[in-house]
Motif scaffolding. Structure first.
Motif, PDB file in Angstrom:
ATOM      1  N   ARG A  72      -9.140  -0.262   0.894  1.00 33.71           N
ATOM      2  CA  ARG A  72      -8.345  -0.554   2.102  1.00 33.71           C
ATOM      3  C   ARG A  72      -8.413   0.582   3.158  1.00 33.71           C
ATOM      4  N   VAL A  73      -9.087   1.632   2.802  1.00 29.73           N
ATOM      5  CA  VAL A  73      -9.101   2.755   3.648  1.00 29.73           C
ATOM      6  C   VAL A  73     -10.332   3.057   4.305  1.00 29.73           C
ATOM      7  N   THR A  74     -10.482   3.405   5.548  1.00 29.20           N
ATOM      8  CA  THR A  74     -11.668   3.581   6.176  1.00 29.20           C
ATOM      9  C   THR A  74     -11.599   5.017   6.931  1.00 29.20           C
ATOM     10  N   MET A  75     -12.516   5.897   6.501  1.00 26.78           N
ATOM     11  CA  MET A  75     -12.318   7.357   6.886  1.00 26.78           C
ATOM     12  C   MET A  75     -12.940   7.450   8.335  1.00 26.78           C
ATOM     13  N   GLU A  76     -12.564   8.282   9.243  1.00 30.52           N
ATOM     14  CA  GLU A  76     -12.845   8.528  10.489  1.00 30.52           C
ATOM     15  C   GLU A  76     -12.999   9.927  10.840  1.00 30.52           C
TER      16      GLU A  76
ATOM     17  N   PHE B  88      -7.787   9.149  -2.553  1.00 28.14           N
ATOM     18  CA  PHE B  88      -7.609   8.086  -1.944  1.00 28.14           C
ATOM     19  C   PHE B  88      -8.423   7.285  -0.825  1.00 28.14           C
ATOM     20  N   SER B  89      -9.464   8.081  -0.422  1.00 27.61           N
ATOM     21  CA  SER B  89     -10.612   7.626   0.290  1.00 27.61           C
ATOM     22  C   SER B  89     -11.527   6.590  -0.538  1.00 27.61           C
ATOM     23  N   LYS B  90     -11.459   6.514  -1.490  1.00 27.69           N
ATOM     24  CA  LYS B  90     -12.411   5.546  -2.428  1.00 27.69           C
ATOM     25  C   LYS B  90     -11.652   4.433  -2.352  1.00 27.69           C
ATOM     26  N   ASN B  91     -10.251   4.046  -1.960  1.00 34.56           N
ATOM     27  CA  ASN B  91      -9.889   2.782  -1.846  1.00 34.56           C
ATOM     28  C   ASN B  91     -10.144   2.032  -1.042  1.00 34.56           C
TER      29      ASN B  91
ATOM     30  N   TYR C 156       0.918  -1.152  -0.048  1.00 33.58           N
ATOM     31  CA  TYR C 156      -0.010   0.154   0.044  1.00 33.58           C
ATOM     32  C   TYR C 156       1.023   1.268  -0.072  1.00 33.58           C
ATOM     33  N   ALA C 157       1.061   2.080  -1.206  1.00 35.65           N
ATOM     34  CA  ALA C 157       1.675   3.143  -1.181  1.00 35.65           C
ATOM     35  C   ALA C 157       0.941   4.231  -1.975  1.00 35.65           C
ATOM     36  N   GLU C 158       0.651   5.348  -1.002  1.00 31.69           N
ATOM     37  CA  GLU C 158      -0.478   6.446  -1.322  1.00 31.69           C
ATOM     38  C   GLU C 158       0.361   7.760  -1.291  1.00 31.69           C
TER      39      GLU C 158
END
Length: 292
Positions: free
Chosen positions: A51-55, A46-49, A37-39
């Motif tokens: 593997r990503v959970t937004m808080e 990136f929030s549409k990935n 994972y390299a962003e």
């Protein structure tokens, strides 16, 4: 229906609900293994990935932008003391799925504190590796095994671990809970800082953690480095001020900071690595080899 039979059904129902909750908690915190994972936040949301959970709570919580006077794109997190609670605390963060035990994993994060960032007594966590408590054993949340936090003008990297099967204060058998401060130093403003962590998550002597800041090694720890859970810790980054939940600040009520180049890489499990990731890992390995 007799009282005993009714009680039995109630108990079995509660047990089934608890098991279902524990399994759901495990599934939510884990994902299929991905070695890279390299962003860099350039040209993508990136929030549409997956593997990503937004808080985050609000439109102002996160923005893709660069610090004033800088080029390129980074992610800016903003937390206000009057923001609504997220996950029962004051935070603006994003997180990745749980990691994996016994595998060498490299993390990289670049951070930027604006010139306007002020000192306060409230501890501010800017990135952390959060444990995944074993809900089946009724474990609750615990302090993260390791994190980078800001307090009174300094950076701190605390490390904690627990070799007990059950992380509860009243369960003292079959292990111990311990911790230490790996490193601390003044936190500069108006400049990017580059953090690299090489970690093997473990609760025994196979654990490893090496930390570099701007290319300089600042910490080296061999031995236990996390909790004895089914899942290894997961990475979170952003702005997290837990004290604001119960003690609103009387001075600084807004915090903003920037992140770039967020990596979680298992180089020994990857068929190929992006060129910049490969070059950085090779450079740090060469440093280690040359230092003996």
């Amino acid at each position: 229906m007799t009282f005993l039979k009714a009680l039995t059904y109630v108990v079995l129902g509660l047990v089934s609900l608890h098991i279902a909750y524990a399994v759901a908690h495990y599934v939510v915190n884990n994902a299929s293994f991905e070695p890279v994972y390299a962003e860099n936040f350039e040209g993508s949301d990136f929030s549409k990935n997956s593997r990503v959970t937004m808080e985050v709570c609000c439109d102002h919580s996160m923005e893709l932008t660069a610090p004033e006077g800088e080029t390129g794109t980074a992610v800016k997190f903003r937390l206000q003391s009057d923001d609504s609670l997220i996950k029962n605390s004051k935070r603006s963060e994003y997180r990745l799925p749980a990691g994996h035990f016994g595998e060498e994993v490299w993390y990289r994060l670049r951070t930027y504190l604006p010139e306007s960032w002020e000192d306060t007594e409230a501890a501010i966590t800017v990135f952390q590796w959060h444990g995944v408590p074993d809900k089946l054993l009724f474990e609750g949340n615990r302090p993260p095994p390791t994190r980078l936090l800001f307090k009174d003008g300094d950076w701190y990297i605390p490390l904690g671990w627990d070799t007990r099967l059950l992380s509860n204060p009243w369960f003292e058998l079959f292990g111990e809970r311990r911790g230490t401060i790996l490193w601390s130093a003044p936190a500069p403003r108006g400049a990017w800082e580059d953090w690299v962590f090489r970690i093997t998550w473990a609760t025994d002597d196979t654990g490893r953690m090496t930390v570099w800041r701007n290319g300089e090694k600042i910490a080296d720890h061999d031995g236990p480095n996390t909790y004895r859970d089914l899942s290894a810790p997961y990475l979170k980054l952003g702005v997290y001020v837990p004290s604001w939940k119960t003690q609103p600040p009387d001075d600084v009520a807004v915090r903003e900071m920037y992140f770039d180049d967020v990596w979680e890489v298992y180089p020994n499990k990857a068929d190929t690595l992006p060129d910049d990731v490969k070059a950085l890992i090779e450079a740090y390995r060469a440093k280690e080899a040359s230092s003996g």
